[in-house]
Write a protein that holds these residues in place. Structure first.
Motif, PDB file in Angstrom:
ATOM      1  N   ASP A 166      44.594  -2.038  57.087  1.00 15.19           N
ATOM      2  CA  ASP A 166      43.833  -1.227  58.046  1.00 15.19           C
ATOM      3  C   ASP A 166      42.466  -1.838  58.328  1.00 15.19           C
ATOM      4  O   ASP A 166      41.800  -1.439  59.292  1.00 15.19           O
ATOM      5  CB  ASP A 166      43.661   0.199  57.515  1.00 15.19           C
ATOM      6  CG  ASP A 166      43.092   0.236  56.106  1.00 15.19           C
ATOM      7  OD1 ASP A 166      43.596  -0.518  55.262  1.00 15.19           O
ATOM      8  OD2 ASP A 166      42.163   1.034  55.845  1.00 15.19           O
ATOM      9  N   GLN A 167      42.072  -2.815  57.499  1.00 15.77           N
ATOM     10  CA  GLN A 167      40.764  -3.460  57.671  1.00 15.77           C
ATOM     11  C   GLN A 167      40.873  -4.926  58.070  1.00 15.77           C
ATOM     12  O   GLN A 167      39.951  -5.482  58.663  1.00 15.77           O
ATOM     13  CB  GLN A 167      39.977  -3.365  56.357  1.00 15.77           C
ATOM     14  CG  GLN A 167      39.765  -1.938  55.879  1.00 15.77           C
ATOM     15  CD  GLN A 167      39.332  -1.886  54.433  1.00 15.77           C
ATOM     16  OE1 GLN A 167      39.971  -2.475  53.557  1.00 15.77           O
ATOM     17  NE2 GLN A 167      38.242  -1.195  54.163  1.00 15.77           N
ATOM     18  N   ARG A 169      43.904  -8.062  59.296  1.00 15.14           N
ATOM     19  CA  ARG A 169      45.267  -8.527  59.573  1.00 15.14           C
ATOM     20  C   ARG A 169      45.207 -10.028  59.821  1.00 15.14           C
ATOM     21  O   ARG A 169      44.183 -10.550  60.280  1.00 15.14           O
ATOM     22  CB  ARG A 169      45.857  -7.825  60.798  1.00 15.14           C
ATOM     23  CG  ARG A 169      45.913  -6.311  60.679  1.00 15.14           C
ATOM     24  CD  ARG A 169      46.584  -5.678  61.886  1.00 15.14           C
ATOM     25  NE  ARG A 169      46.490  -4.231  61.856  1.00 15.14           N
ATOM     26  CZ  ARG A 169      47.139  -3.421  62.686  1.00 15.14           C
ATOM     27  NH1 ARG A 169      47.911  -3.945  63.638  1.00 15.14           N
ATOM     28  NH2 ARG A 169      47.012  -2.112  62.583  1.00 15.14           N
ATOM     29  N   ALA A 197      45.375   5.465  56.272  1.00 12.76           N
ATOM     30  CA  ALA A 197      45.037   4.409  57.234  1.00 12.76           C
ATOM     31  C   ALA A 197      45.869   3.154  56.960  1.00 12.76           C
ATOM     32  O   ALA A 197      46.315   2.472  57.895  1.00 12.76           O
ATOM     33  CB  ALA A 197      43.547   4.085  57.152  1.00 12.76           C
ATOM     34  N   GLU A 198      46.087   2.849  55.696  1.00 14.21           N
ATOM     35  CA  GLU A 198      46.888   1.678  55.311  1.00 14.21           C
ATOM     36  C   GLU A 198      48.334   1.848  55.774  1.00 14.21           C
ATOM     37  O   GLU A 198      48.944   0.923  56.321  1.00 14.21           O
ATOM     38  CB  GLU A 198      46.831   1.524  53.795  1.00 14.21           C
ATOM     39  CG  GLU A 198      47.580   0.337  53.224  1.00 14.21           C
ATOM     40  CD  GLU A 198      47.488   0.312  51.700  1.00 14.21           C
ATOM     41  OE1 GLU A 198      48.182  -0.511  51.088  1.00 14.21           O
ATOM     42  OE2 GLU A 198      46.723   1.119  51.115  1.00 14.21           O
ATOM     43  N   ALA A 201      48.584   1.334  59.512  1.00 16.12           N
ATOM     44  CA  ALA A 201      48.465  -0.084  59.873  1.00 16.12           C
ATOM     45  C   ALA A 201      49.747  -0.838  59.555  1.00 16.12           C
ATOM     46  O   ALA A 201      50.204  -1.682  60.344  1.00 16.12           O
ATOM     47  CB  ALA A 201      47.287  -0.708  59.132  1.00 16.12           C
TER      48      ALA A 201
END
Length: 212
Positions: A166-167, A169, A197-198, A201
Motif C-alpha cells: 500500500d506504500q 510497488r 490498506a495492504e 493494494a
C-alpha cells in the motif's frame, strides 16, 4: 627434494590464476502460486492493525546463514538468479549478470545487487513475527523454498525499505502480478496478518494478472 616457496607478488599471481568455480544454484527462483491460489490465500489472511515495533532489530532475524560449503544464503540467491555466474573458492560471485525484476535493470556487478526479503523483516515483525522464536525468524530470513528472497537492484530495494504494497510497488508495472502473488503467499505460509490498506493494494495488483 626441493620445495618451492612463493611469497609476495608471486603468491598473489598464483592465487589469481586459479580457475573460478562455476556457480551451482540450489534451484530456480521459486515461482509463486497461480493467481487463483493467491486469491484464495488473500481471502483467508487475517486482517489486523500493525503490531508495535517494540524490541525489533534486524539481529532478531538471523540472516545470511551458512548453506553448505562456503556459501551463505545471499550467495545462493545470487547464484540461482544470475546468468553465467562464476564464484571463487569462497563462494563469492566474481562475474555474472542479474536482471532486477522490480525495475528491469541489468546489473553486471554483484556489489550492486541486493537480496530483498519480499516481505521485509520489519513488516513481518509488525504482522506477527514479534512472537516467533529466534529459530523461526531465522528460517523466515533465509527462506530459499518460497518466494521470499529475490535479487534486485540496490536502488529499488532501498526505495522499498520496509514498506508494504500500500506504500510501495515495483516500478515495473508488469511485475505487479508476480509481486502480489509472492507477497500474499509468503504471508499466508507464515501465518502473518495484513492491514486493510495492504489487502486492498494486493487485490489491486492481483487484478492485473488477468484470468486463468
Amino acid at each position: 627434494m626441493k620445495i618451492l616457496m612463493l611469497t609476495g607478488a608471486a603468491a598473489s599471481a598464483l592465487v589469481l590464476s586459479l580457475p573460478a568455480i562455476a556457480a551451482t544454484a540450489p534451484a530456480a527462483l521459486p515461482e509463486p502460486p497461480s493467481v487463483t491460489v493467491a486469491q484464495a490465500e488473500l481471502d483467508q489472511l487475517k486482517t489486523a492493525e500493525p503490531r508495535p515495533m517494540t524490541g525489533y532489530s534486524r539481529a532478531r532475524f538471523p540472516h545470511w546463514s551458512a548453506q553448505g560449503g562456503a556459501c551463505n544464503t545471499r550467495e545462493k540467491v545470487l547464484a540461482r538468479e544470475g546468468s553465467l555466474v562464476f564464484q571463487d573458492g569462497r563462494c563469492r560471485p566474481i562475474s555474472g549478470t542479474w536482471k532486477s525484476a522490480y525495475d528491469g535493470r541489468m546489473i553486471s556487478s554483484a556489489s550492486q545487487v541486493d537480496i530483498d526479503h519480499m516481505v521485509p523483516l520489519a513488516n513481518a515483525w509488525r504482522s506477527g513475527a514479534d512472537v516467533w522464536t529466534t529459530e523461526k525468524r531465522g528460517e523466515f530470513a533465509n527462506d530459499l523454498k518460497n518466494s521470499q528472497l529475490i535479487a534486485v537492484s540496490a536502488a529499488s530495494n532501498r526505495s522499498k525499505g520496509d514498506q508494504g504494497p500500500d506504500q510501495w510497488r515495483p516500478p515495473l508495472v508488469s511485475y505487479w502480478c508476480t509481486y502480489a502473488r509472492a507477497w500474499t503467499d509468503v504471508k499466508f505460509d507464515y501465518g502473518l496478518t495484513v492491514t486493510d490498506a495492504e489487502r486492498a493494494a494486493l487485490q489491486s495488483m492481483l487484478d492485473t494478472c488477468g484470468a486463468e
